[in-house]
Design an enzyme around this catalytic site. Sequence first.
Site, PDB file in Angstrom:
ATOM      1  N   GLY A  80       0.818  -1.210   0.000  1.00  0.00           N
ATOM      2  CA  GLY A  80       0.000   0.000   0.000  1.00  0.00           C
ATOM      3  C   GLY A  80       0.852   1.259   0.000  1.00  0.00           C
ATOM      4  O   GLY A  80       0.504   2.260  -0.634  1.00  0.00           O
ATOM      5  N   ASP A  81       1.987   1.214   0.695  1.00  0.00           N
ATOM      6  CA  ASP A  81       2.885   2.369   0.729  1.00  0.00           C
ATOM      7  C   ASP A  81       3.459   2.657  -0.656  1.00  0.00           C
ATOM      8  O   ASP A  81       3.663   3.808  -1.033  1.00  0.00           O
ATOM      9  CB  ASP A  81       4.031   2.117   1.716  1.00  0.00           C
ATOM     10  CG  ASP A  81       3.538   1.803   3.113  1.00  0.00           C
ATOM     11  OD1 ASP A  81       2.483   2.349   3.503  1.00  0.00           O
ATOM     12  OD2 ASP A  81       4.198   1.020   3.821  1.00  0.00           O
TER      13      ASP A  81
END
Length: 310
Positions: free
Chosen positions: A253-254
């Site tokens: 997600g980062d």
Amino acid sequence: MIYTVTLNPALDKTVEILSFTVDSVNRITAMRTDPGGKGINVSKVIDKLGSRSIAAGILGGGTGKAILSALEAMNLASCFHFIPGETRTNLKVVDPERHTNTDINEPGLTVTEDILNDLLRELLGKLSEEDIVVLSGSLPKGAPKDTYGTWVKACRESGAKVILDADGDLLEAGLKASPYLIKPNNHEISRLLNETLSTPKELEAAAKKLMAQYGITKIVVSMGSEGALYVTKDRTVYAEGLKVPVGSTVGAGDSVVAALAVAEESGMSLEEAVRLSTATGAANVMCSGTQAAEYEVIKELMPKVVFHSL
């Protein structure tokens, strides 16, 4: 310039254990250590995408020095404040046979409002119009629950575009200050609205509701292997998930947030942002630990991204 903020960073120790079993002796087959925390992960990926960022946050003790040394070795610019105490070490257990990822996270440092305000003042002193600030991850002990609300408001008033990637009370507090972009996953947005949301149409309606309520410009809803939904005021695009061999889902997600920040800074179209962020997320899933994928891998995946407007 893109600034990433990690108020509760960590040294991420990722171990591979075949058939990881609770209440039993487990043997590590592979191991790596990376500087971590969501904002730091974002900065690592931004660098691989050929852009630059400044990573800001709070560190402490020998672990904090190890993280700073690792960032310096990567030639990543930083703006960290050191305080008494020891930065946490987080253990990530990856089981390639059972296809599981287990996180065991330490609590980390304890801060005061004065410590947070000192860092915020330094950050605001660096910001200029159209800079991008990424606020992501958990808060350290001692931080007020409305910290992200305070930081979003202050950065926005300085002319920066704020990308917020948080969950639960932290996300809710940040929303009240109208961030530019948020990236919840389908479970986080469901909890936020106290509804069970699963289909792209349901998630689109939820995102539109949040945009109208809080004045958010863009919302990206990640759906794991099912892809992601990109919602703006005028358009909604659904991108299918890319099928790739999984090394570790930690930090995936980062990496999407990093690509979104780079796309925003570069003035990319929505279609370009969808291709870049989808490919970047998939490429980082292929890596072990929280290391960032090389751009050549991302570039090879971009033509494979499939998406369409809803």
